[in-house]
Motif scaffolding. Structure first.
Motif, short mmCIF file in Angstrom:
data_model
loop_
_atom_site.label_atom_id
_atom_site.label_comp_id
_atom_site.label_asym_id
_atom_site.label_seq_id
_atom_site.Cartn_x
_atom_site.Cartn_y
_atom_site.Cartn_z
N ARG A 270 6.96 -0.18 3.65
CA ARG A 270 7.42 0.57 2.49
C ARG A 270 6.65 0.25 1.20
O ARG A 270 7.22 0.00 0.16
N TYR A 271 5.32 0.31 1.32
CA TYR A 271 4.50 0.25 0.12
C TYR A 271 3.21 1.01 0.32
O TYR A 271 2.79 1.26 1.46
N VAL A 272 2.61 1.38 -0.80
CA VAL A 272 1.25 1.91 -0.80
C VAL A 272 0.49 1.19 -1.91
O VAL A 272 1.08 0.68 -2.87
N MET A 273 -0.82 1.14 -1.74
CA MET A 273 -1.71 0.60 -2.77
C MET A 273 -2.46 1.78 -3.36
O MET A 273 -2.92 2.67 -2.61
N ALA A 274 -2.58 1.81 -4.67
CA ALA A 274 -3.34 2.87 -5.33
C ALA A 274 -4.29 2.22 -6.33
O ALA A 274 -3.97 1.21 -6.96
N ARG A 275 -5.46 2.82 -6.45
CA ARG A 275 -6.47 2.33 -7.39
C ARG A 275 -6.16 2.96 -8.75
O ARG A 275 -6.14 4.17 -8.90
N VAL A 276 -5.91 2.08 -9.73
CA VAL A 276 -5.52 2.50 -11.07
C VAL A 276 -6.47 1.84 -12.07
O VAL A 276 -6.78 0.65 -11.95
N GLN A 277 -6.94 2.61 -13.05
CA GLN A 277 -7.74 2.04 -14.13
C GLN A 277 -6.79 1.23 -15.02
O GLN A 277 -5.90 1.79 -15.66
N VAL B 293 -2.98 -1.47 -7.32
CA VAL B 293 -1.58 -1.69 -7.71
C VAL B 293 -0.69 -1.34 -6.52
O VAL B 293 -0.85 -0.29 -5.90
N LEU B 294 0.24 -2.24 -6.21
CA LEU B 294 1.19 -2.01 -5.14
C LEU B 294 2.38 -1.25 -5.68
O LEU B 294 3.00 -1.67 -6.65
N PHE B 295 2.68 -0.11 -5.06
CA PHE B 295 3.83 0.71 -5.42
C PHE B 295 4.83 0.62 -4.28
O PHE B 295 4.50 0.93 -3.12
N GLY B 296 6.05 0.20 -4.57
CA GLY B 296 7.11 0.23 -3.57
C GLY B 296 7.53 1.67 -3.33
O GLY B 296 7.61 2.46 -4.27
N ILE B 297 7.76 2.01 -2.07
CA ILE B 297 8.16 3.37 -1.73
C ILE B 297 9.43 3.37 -0.91
O ILE B 297 9.81 2.35 -0.34
N ARG B 298 10.06 4.52 -0.88
CA ARG B 298 11.22 4.73 -0.02
C ARG B 298 11.04 6.09 0.64
O ARG B 298 10.34 6.95 0.13
N MET B 299 11.67 6.22 1.78
CA MET B 299 11.66 7.48 2.51
C MET B 299 13.10 7.93 2.71
O MET B 299 14.04 7.14 2.50
#
Length: 178
Positions: free
Chosen positions: A152-159, A167-173
């Protein structure tokens, strides 16, 4: 002339962020600072086949301080040896958070940086790839570099902070705890 209030960041010993904030709150004159924060994020943790909501530090080893008087605050911090190590040249200086970085932090943690970065609700396509997101992840959907749906996470490249940060973003489904 009144100084403009701004956010600054300081480095502290990893795992001692709470103690560093407590020292600021206890030992430094309140007239020198407005807020002292440890930025947190929500994340789901899987145990025994269930997901539990937990909180984690967004930036381990860092505390964020809002002040009009960075020079005076830095001087007071320098006087107390047990205070956090300061980022930068090793001298007593606080590192100002750039406006574009502050916009990101306010977007994910609220105007006073007092809220946890919330979970984003995602939908996946038939191949198991995130196709849409609601919440703080939405503007960064096209910047996802890694996803771990089971965790339950994704990593996204953020400036962020003058460089590309993962940056690790917690996710839910659907069906996960709110």
């Amino acid at each position: 002339m009144t100084e403009r209030i701004s956010w600054y960041v300081m480095r502290t010993v990893l795992g001692k962020e709470q103690e560093a904030c407590a020292l600021v709150e206890k030992k430094i004159d309140q007239s020198l600072w407005e807020c002292c924060r440890i930025l947190k994020k929500q994340q789901l943790f899987r145990t025994q086949g269930r997901y539990l909501l937990c909180r984690k530090e967004m930036f381990p080893g860092y505390i964020f301080v809002e002040t009009r008087f960075p020079g005076e605050l830095a001087e007071e911090l320098q006087k107390a040896r047990q205070f956090p190590q300061l980022i930068g040249s090793g001298r007593a200086e606080l590192v100002s958070i750039e406006p574009e970085d502050l916009r990101f932090l306010i977007n994910v943690c609220g105007r006073k940086l007092a809220q946890d970065m919330k979970l984003s609700t995602v939908e996946v396509d038939e191949k198991g790839q995130v196709k849409s997101a609601a919440g703080v992840l939405a503007p960064y959907l096209n910047q996802i570099t890694r996803q771990r749906l089971r965790h339950r996470y994704v990593m996204a490249r953020v400036q962020l902070f003058n460089r590309q940060e993962e940056v690790l973003f917690g996710i839910r489904m659907e069906g996960d705890p709110a």
